[in-house]
Design a protein around this motif. Structure first.
Motif, PDB file in Angstrom:
ATOM      1  N   GLY A 127      -6.128  11.955   6.515  1.00  0.00           N
ATOM      2  CA  GLY A 127      -6.094  10.851   5.561  1.00  0.00           C
ATOM      3  C   GLY A 127      -7.429  10.610   4.873  1.00  0.00           C
ATOM      4  O   GLY A 127      -8.472  10.627   5.500  1.00  0.00           O
ATOM      5  N   TYR A 128      -7.364  10.372   3.575  1.00  0.00           N
ATOM      6  CA  TYR A 128      -8.583  10.033   2.848  1.00  0.00           C
ATOM      7  C   TYR A 128      -8.200   9.256   1.611  1.00  0.00           C
ATOM      8  O   TYR A 128      -7.029   9.216   1.217  1.00  0.00           O
ATOM      9  CB  TYR A 128      -9.372  11.294   2.463  1.00  0.00           C
ATOM     10  N   ARG A 129      -9.182   8.611   1.006  1.00  0.00           N
ATOM     11  CA  ARG A 129      -8.923   7.940  -0.269  1.00  0.00           C
ATOM     12  C   ARG A 129      -9.850   8.553  -1.314  1.00  0.00           C
ATOM     13  O   ARG A 129     -10.936   9.023  -1.002  1.00  0.00           O
ATOM     14  CB  ARG A 129      -9.169   6.439  -0.144  1.00  0.00           C
ATOM     15  N   ILE A 130      -9.417   8.526  -2.526  1.00  0.00           N
ATOM     16  CA  ILE A 130     -10.173   9.230  -3.560  1.00  0.00           C
ATOM     17  C   ILE A 130     -11.320   8.363  -4.066  1.00  0.00           C
ATOM     18  O   ILE A 130     -11.162   7.158  -4.281  1.00  0.00           O
ATOM     19  CB  ILE A 130      -9.224   9.610  -4.700  1.00  0.00           C
ATOM     20  N   ALA A 187       0.847  -1.194   0.000  1.00  0.00           N
ATOM     21  CA  ALA A 187       0.000   0.000   0.000  1.00  0.00           C
ATOM     22  C   ALA A 187       0.878   1.237   0.000  1.00  0.00           C
ATOM     23  O   ALA A 187       2.078   1.167   0.232  1.00  0.00           O
ATOM     24  CB  ALA A 187      -0.919   0.015   1.218  1.00  0.00           C
ATOM     25  N   MET A 188       0.250   2.343  -0.259  1.00  0.00           N
ATOM     26  CA  MET A 188       0.995   3.586  -0.367  1.00  0.00           C
ATOM     27  C   MET A 188       0.276   4.688   0.377  1.00  0.00           C
ATOM     28  O   MET A 188      -0.947   4.631   0.560  1.00  0.00           O
ATOM     29  CB  MET A 188       1.054   3.964  -1.841  1.00  0.00           C
ATOM     30  N   SER A 189       1.030   5.682   0.781  1.00  0.00           N
ATOM     31  CA  SER A 189       0.391   6.835   1.384  1.00  0.00           C
ATOM     32  C   SER A 189       1.133   8.058   0.865  1.00  0.00           C
ATOM     33  O   SER A 189       2.360   8.086   0.864  1.00  0.00           O
ATOM     34  CB  SER A 189       0.453   6.706   2.909  1.00  0.00           C
ATOM     35  N   TRP A 222      -1.611   4.675   8.064  1.00  0.00           N
ATOM     36  CA  TRP A 222      -3.027   4.334   7.870  1.00  0.00           C
ATOM     37  C   TRP A 222      -3.725   4.226   9.228  1.00  0.00           C
ATOM     38  O   TRP A 222      -4.889   4.607   9.381  1.00  0.00           O
ATOM     39  CB  TRP A 222      -3.163   3.008   7.108  1.00  0.00           C
ATOM     40  N   GLN A 223      -2.995   3.717  10.182  1.00  0.00           N
ATOM     41  CA  GLN A 223      -3.601   3.511  11.496  1.00  0.00           C
ATOM     42  C   GLN A 223      -3.870   4.843  12.187  1.00  0.00           C
ATOM     43  O   GLN A 223      -4.969   5.071  12.688  1.00  0.00           O
ATOM     44  CB  GLN A 223      -2.664   2.674  12.348  1.00  0.00           C
ATOM     45  N   THR A 224      -2.875   5.744  12.183  1.00  0.00           N
ATOM     46  CA  THR A 224      -3.097   7.023  12.869  1.00  0.00           C
ATOM     47  C   THR A 224      -4.145   7.852  12.155  1.00  0.00           C
ATOM     48  O   THR A 224      -4.865   8.615  12.787  1.00  0.00           O
ATOM     49  CB  THR A 224      -1.803   7.859  12.984  1.00  0.00           C
ATOM     50  N   GLN A 225      -4.237   7.688  10.851  1.00  0.00           N
ATOM     51  CA  GLN A 225      -5.252   8.428  10.112  1.00  0.00           C
ATOM     52  C   GLN A 225      -6.612   7.758  10.172  1.00  0.00           C
ATOM     53  O   GLN A 225      -7.592   8.283   9.648  1.00  0.00           O
ATOM     54  CB  GLN A 225      -4.832   8.589   8.639  1.00  0.00           C
ATOM     55  N   GLN A 226      -6.661   6.593  10.784  1.00  0.00           N
ATOM     56  CA  GLN A 226      -7.901   5.844  10.962  1.00  0.00           C
ATOM     57  C   GLN A 226      -8.602   5.572   9.630  1.00  0.00           C
ATOM     58  O   GLN A 226      -9.824   5.717   9.517  1.00  0.00           O
ATOM     59  CB  GLN A 226      -8.839   6.582  11.921  1.00  0.00           C
TER      60      GLN A 226
END
Lengths: 282, 732, 228
Positions: free
Chosen positions: A258-261, A30-32, A235-239
């Motif tokens: 954090g969000y996903r498109i 995965a990527m962030s 990913w965890q801290t951004q829930q």
């Protein structure tokens, strides 16, 4: 893949990943991407060209929308009618989101695009017949079709330039679809080294070309199921959870970036973006 | 339907036949390529060469002068890809897009392969021996005064050799020219800070106020500054850094600012003084100097709202230390030095000296320290050429026929030189005017040392080594060429060196102890140096001026009058194209400009308001006329520019150099007026005034953003949060 | 009109049938048994039987890179010369003389010194397949301690009975996949399971043997492993 195998396992290839009896173990790539750190410099895009043998299509084909940049930088302005963009622009590095329930996987007539055990959306060039249904279905429009025979007829790599081509990556001919692979050739090489030593790949041991090049380090890449990895921690801290189409934290203002498109489309992308921040005091 | 004729059964029969035939022919494995390909094994490989596994070598990037250290992946004797060297204090393992394109420079199909001698309009291939002989012949009886050597910025041992060569003639005419260089800032820094290039610690600042310094894009050392920027955003003491950018045309850095202020061209210095006034903390001479720059006046002159000036001043006061940078936008005027001086004053007033503006080291070998290029040198050369002063002209790492401002008429002047020699990689515009063109090794196949101007953390010498065997048999490294020329003049001194490699090795080993290798033997030291790619040194530390006066600070009253040529032309420097020397690298041509997303062509940025006034829409071919000349470019409506200005990017508009450069775009250098900064004599890049007219033609702009033009259509694609709404405390 | 239409379609059908044969004209005669490759003509015959059988030289003495890299590699010229420069008894035989022509250069100047021998590749998978030798060597020879010649023989056949190497296995995808579908033990040294190795490859669950609890799993059947 024999017809038998295909028929037996069709059900598995065509549903949402991961499934209960096959969790992502031990890898889920995965990527962030931190949009506050991304400066829009395009270094990642050029690095991708270098690593993955991407053809340079030239002005005319670019105009027809036939560019081949697996990683592209999108630039957005504010749309509230202000005279000047006085809070800057928004840059968005966009590449294949390696969706867990990829809309492209379900529509390929020949199963040329599948899901791998480590959570990537695979594209098999020699199986692809060029129906282009996958790119029609992709909501992010990150699939690129080889409309022309770039290596031969178009001579995109004249004379010595062929020597620059990466031997670990196929040079695509006419009529096949291609897209970002999270540098699968690097992942395979890292996994081979790790397997030889009897362990799994450590965080930071393998980098995608874009991540390695990014001058601000905006791209984080790694194994989401490895609790020690940077990506997992982000990913965890951004829930943000992989298998949700609406995150719990979005119920109220959590102040998390954090969000996903296009999450609501339920493609379950593997790329999380961290929202850009702008100072309110100035 | 069809009654008697072809029916379904017949159709199925036909289908069946062809189907069966195809099925039969598909039997068996037809993909195995038995005995078709030849496999070429190695003959006598070294132990570490394993087919299928890459070998990695460290070297130094030469695409710009930041001097980032690179690591090249080499497979089967070919360099494939460049990465940053993780041990570099400059780029720490990172590399920009321009750096990546270094391989495209190396493998470029349009690279020169043989020495060329002019025969009328053609070039005739000659041997190196003949070429050297010809140079010796042409230099016979030529006085040191009558020869000129033009180069780009130089450092390291190459600079030493060149210096020795010119000294052998008693020639003092070494002109170091860079079309895009922060020369005015250097001079202003020397005056204000006591050092031409102190260390700018962006990562230690809480607020960065940049007057047009595009430090994320193309200013001085962008990869290094980008890394610092990332740390800056993470914050000092947990508080995220704030970037404010003040310029007339949005640069890449401006696009990343928390607040971007569109300022009337040329008034940056006025705003700086206005902010000092608003801060209210200055005393003595400085206070007196800014007394008259109250909000109302400053706002009227610059176009920035008074409330905004207050906000900036308040933030700078509250969050300390800050950092104020004077960049190309500020210095591009005839009063550029004054602008820069006013801006630098802010760092003193804000107490940033020693905190974010810090001392930097210099290398302990001054003869290797970089010679910095500027346009004043070019002007000087041009004056000499026009006067017919030079019998022999050498040119290396410079393309003045392309980059010199049109008003200088450099091409005509160059024609007056007796014999012109160009050392080049491509047949660029300058090489096309030369009499003798000598082909160079690329940066990835050559030896060398390089000292960057901006020393990020400590003094260092960058080592450049070949990443593979030479591609073309008949190119030579510049070091080897200079050595051969030196052997013509000082045979005894240099005959002991077989080639430049031998010279470098000897030179570095001679100074082994000073370079940190005192305790190890020669071979080990040499191998370690090559392996690391960087020699880190302790050098003399400069000193920062602690106080500065405001004497002599005189900003002109803003001028606006030029009815004939009402607009300012701002030629923009993009990170991938810079001054155009890399235009023949296709990745860079196809890499969209981050702000306009346009590829493969030039454009003229016009503010939508101005465009509406003039009834210009996207794609209209606009003629841009200055007093010096005209160019035509497609219009692009761009909100990030002051309505009194238009902007055309530099770097395109070649009419030579190669298939990917020739014929793409237009060259704004051509129409630049010869206006210079009053103090330094540097070209004032933003002083060219133009008028624009529609030609009536329209094209479709080739860009990446698509017809929607960067709109999100109401979807949450790339949005942003205000600092009020975000909680950054838990972040990784 | 319908008659000519029917005739036309029938002719089209025949044309398709004929052309589907014609396109593969260059291919050797097709057999239903694909295992045996054609006899490939090499610059000179290298007798594998002499080296692998009579002298029992380990495959990996010459094909060194097999255990270190994805490609097994043809030995560099130096490897041959390394031994043969001291073997006087065969120095003047025709094939050794040919070998030394490549090393020292031929008398008529047609072959330069130090030219690698231009062998024709016998086991040549199509370009869209990537096979990793190193992993297979590690699995069979190092982890499962099978003898080298046996392990190499799974795919390359009984090389010690050949002079010039000849393909004796189909090397088709189905053939490779059939081996991957056999259960292999996936324990490391000392019988300890290595990570969750069982899940690393396939979509199928690993099988735990009732007796002894050894974990077995199938080989990779993830397309991207071999078709990048």
């Amino acid at each position: 893949m024999s017809v038998n195998n295909l028929l037996e396992n069709w059900a598995q290839f065509r549903h949402f990943h991961p499934v209960d009896d096959k969790p992502h173990d031990p890898y889920k790539w995965a990527m962030s991407i931190d949009l506050d750190a991304c400066t829009g410099c395009n270094a990642c895009s050029v690095a991708c060209y270098a690593e993955n043998n991407l053809p340079v299509v030239g002005k005319e084909k670019y105009q027809h929308g036939q560019s081949m940049h697996w990683m592209r930088i999108e630039r957005y302005w504010d749309e509230d009618g202000r005279e000047f963009p006085d809070q800057g622009a928004q840059f968005l590095p966009m590449m294949c989101q390696q969706c867990e329930a990829a809309p492209c996987e379900t529509v390929c007539p020949v199963a040329a695009t599948n899901h791998t055990a480590d959570g990537l959306n695979s594209q098999i060039y020699n199986r692809c017949i060029g129906s282009r249904y996958c790119s029609a279905n992709c909501p992010f429009k990150v699939r690129y079709f080889n409309w022309y025979d770039y290596p031969t007829t178009d001579n995109v790599w004249p004379a010595e330039m062929t020597q620059q081509l990466n031997p670990d990556v196929t040079v695509r001919g006419k009529g096949v679809m291609e897209k970002c692979t999270f540098c699968v050739q690097r992942l395979s090489a890292a996994k081979v080294t790790a397997k030889n030593e009897g362990r799994i790949v450590k965080d930071g041991e393998v980098q995608t070309a874009c991540q390695q090049s990014c001058p601000t380090g905006a791209i984080s890449f790694g194994n989401l199921v490895d609790p020690e990895s940077r990506v997992h921690k982000q990913w965890q801290t951004q829930q943000v959870e992989l298998d949700k189409d609406k995150q719990d934290k979005d119920e109220e203002d959590s102040g998390l970036r954090g969000y996903r498109i296009l999450e609501e489309l339920r493609a379950y992308p593997s790329v999380m973006y961290l929202e850009r921040v702008r100072e309110s005091a100035v | 339907m069809i009654d008697s004729g072809f029916d379904r059964r017949d159709f199925l029969k036909v289908l069946g036949w062809s189907g069966a035939a195809v099925a039969l022919s598909g039997c068996g494995n037809t993909s195995i390529e038995d005995g078709r390909e030849t496999v070429v094994s190695y003959s006598e490989p070294a132990d570490y060469v394993i087919p299928g596994i890459g070998v990695y070598y460290n070297s130094t990037c030469a695409q710009c002068d930041a001097g980032c250290n690179i690591n090249g992946r080499v497979r089967e004797g070919r360099v494939l890809k460049l990465e940053g060297n993780p041990d570099s204090t400059i780029n720490r393992g990172k590399i920009c897009g321009l750096g990546q394109a270094g391989v495209q420079h190396h493998y470029n199909p349009d690279r020169l392969r043989e020495p060329l001698l002019r025969k009328g309009d053609q070039g005739e291939t000659i041997s190196w021996e003949k070429a050297y002989g010809l140079i010796a012949e042409k230099l016979k009886g030529v006085d040191g005064e009558e020869m000129a050597f033009l180069t780009g910025g130089m450092s390291g041992h190459l600079k030493v050799l060149l210096g020795n060569y010119l000294a052998s003639f008693g020639c003092k005419n070494h002109f170091v020219y860079e079309a895009v260089s922060p020369a005015v800032v250097r001079a202003a820094n020397k005056k204000s800070y006591g050092m031409a290039m102190p260390r700018f610690s962006i990562n230690k600042a809480k607020v960065v106020l940049s007057f047009g310094a595009d430090f994320l894009g193309s200013w001085i050392s962008p990869v290094h500054f980008s890394q610092q920027y990332a740390q800056f955003r993470k914050g000092v003491d947990g508080q995220r850094g704030v970037l404010i950018q003040v310029e007339s045309k949005m640069t890449l850095t401006g696009a990343n600012a928390d607040r971007w202020l569109a300022i009337r061209p040329g008034t940056e210095g006025v705003l700086a003084l206005g902010i000092i006034n608003a801060l209210g903390t200055a005393t003595g001479e400085i206070a007196a100097a800014v007394k008259d720059y109250d909000r109302a006046r400053v706002s009227a002159e610059t176009g920035i709202a008074p409330g905004q000036i207050d906000k900036v001043a308040a933030l700078l006061k509250l969050r300390s230390p800050s950092l104020v940078l004077a960049g190309s936008a500020a210095e591009g005027y005839a009063h550029g030095s004054q602008n820069a001086a006013a801006i630098n004053l802010l760092n003193h007033v804000l107490g940033n000296m020693g905190k974010t503006v810090e001392v930097s080291e210099t290398i302990p070998f001054p003869q290797m320290a970089p010679s910095l290029g500027n346009t004043a040198a070019l002007k000087s050369l041009n004056d000499g050429l026009s006067a017919g002063k030079y019998k022999v002209l050498f040119s290396y790492a410079a393309n003045p026929v392309f980059t010199a401002p049109g008003a200088l008429k450099f091409k005509e002047g160059m024609a007056k030189a007796g014999f012109k020699v160009a050392f080049a990689h491509y047949l660029d515009e300058t090489a096309m005017q030369a009499d003798l063109v000598l082909p160079l090794d690329s940066a990835l196949e050559d030896w060398g040392t390089q000292v960057p101007e901006y020393l990020a953390t400590c003094a260092q010498i960058n080592v450049q080594q070949p990443l593979m065997e030479k591609l073309h048999a008949n190119t030579r490294g510049m070091g080897d060429i200079l050595l051969a020329l030196l052997k013509q003049r000082r045979a005894d001194e240099y005959k002991g060196y077989e080639d430049y490699y031998a010279y470098l090795r000897d030179a570095l080993l001679k100074n082994k102890s000073a370079l940190g290798g005192g305790k190890i033997d020669d071979d080990t030291f040499w191998n370690e140096t090559l392996t690391k790619g960087i020699i880190k040194l302790e050098g003399p530390v400069g000193s920062l001026a602690t106080k500065v006066g405001a004497a002599g600070l005189k900003l002109p009253v803003s001028d606006d009058g030029d009815d004939q040529y009402p607009l300012h032309l701002i030629p923009s420097v993009t990170a991938s194209l810079r001054d155009g020397r890399h235009a023949n690298q296709p990745w860079l041509q196809e890499s969209p400009d981050p702000l306009t997303t346009i590829v493969w062509d030039s454009w003229v940025e016009i503010h939508p308001k101005k465009a509406a006034e003039l009834h210009i829409v996207e794609g209209d071919i606009i003629e841009i006329a200055s007093r010096t000349g005209t160019i035509k470019a497609q219009a692009y409506l761009f909100p990030g520019i002051h309505p009194d200005a238009v902007s055309v990017p530099l770097g395109r508009g070649h009419d030579a150099m190669g298939r990917y450069a020739k014929g793409f775009g237009v060259n704004p250098f051509q129409i630049m007026d010869a206006v210079f900064d009053k103090e330094t004599g540097e070209l004032a890049m933003h002083e060219t005034r133009v008028k624009i007219t529609k030609t009536g033609q329209r094209v479709i702009v080739v860009k990446d953003e698509g017809a929607a033009g960067g709109k999100q259509m109401g979807k949450k694609i790339a949005v942003r949060l205000s600092t009020d709404d975000v909680d950054l405390s838990e972040e990784v | 009109m319908h008659r000519s239409l029917r005739f036309f379609v029938l002719m089209m059908g025949l044309f398709l049938v004929a052309s589907s044969y014609a396109t593969d004209a260059s291919q050797a005669a097709l057999t239903t048994d694909d295992s045996l490759g054609p006899l490939v003509e090499q610059p000179f015959e290298f007798p594998h039987n002499r080296h692998a059988n009579d002298m029992q030289i380990d495959c990996m003495y010459c094909h060194t890179y097999a255990r270190r890299s994805a490609v097994a590699g043809i030995p560099p010229l130096q490897k041959c010369i390394g031994c043969h420069q001291s073997i006087d008894s065969v120095r003047e035989t025709p094939r050794i003389k040919k070998l030394f022509e490549y090393w020292e250069g031929s008398e008529d100047g047609k072959i330069a010194a130090r030219t690698p021998v231009p062998w024709k590749k016998v086991h040549d998978l199509p370009d869209f397949v990537r096979f990793n030798h190193e992993r297979h060597i590690k699995r069979f020879i190092e982890q499962q301690n099978r003898p080298t010649q046996e392990a190499c023989g799974y795919c390359h056949g009984d090389v010690k009975d050949m002079t010039v190497a000849r393909r004796s296995k189909p090397l088709s995808m189905g053939w490779c996949a059939s081996c991957h579908e056999k259960d292999h033990p996936v324990t490391g040294e000392g019988g300890v399971a290595v990570g969750n190795q069982a899940y690393w490859y396939s979509f199928q669950k690993p099988v735990v043997e009732a007796a002894g609890g050894a974990v077995k799993a199938k080989g990779p059947n993830d397309c991207w492993q071999c078709h990048k």
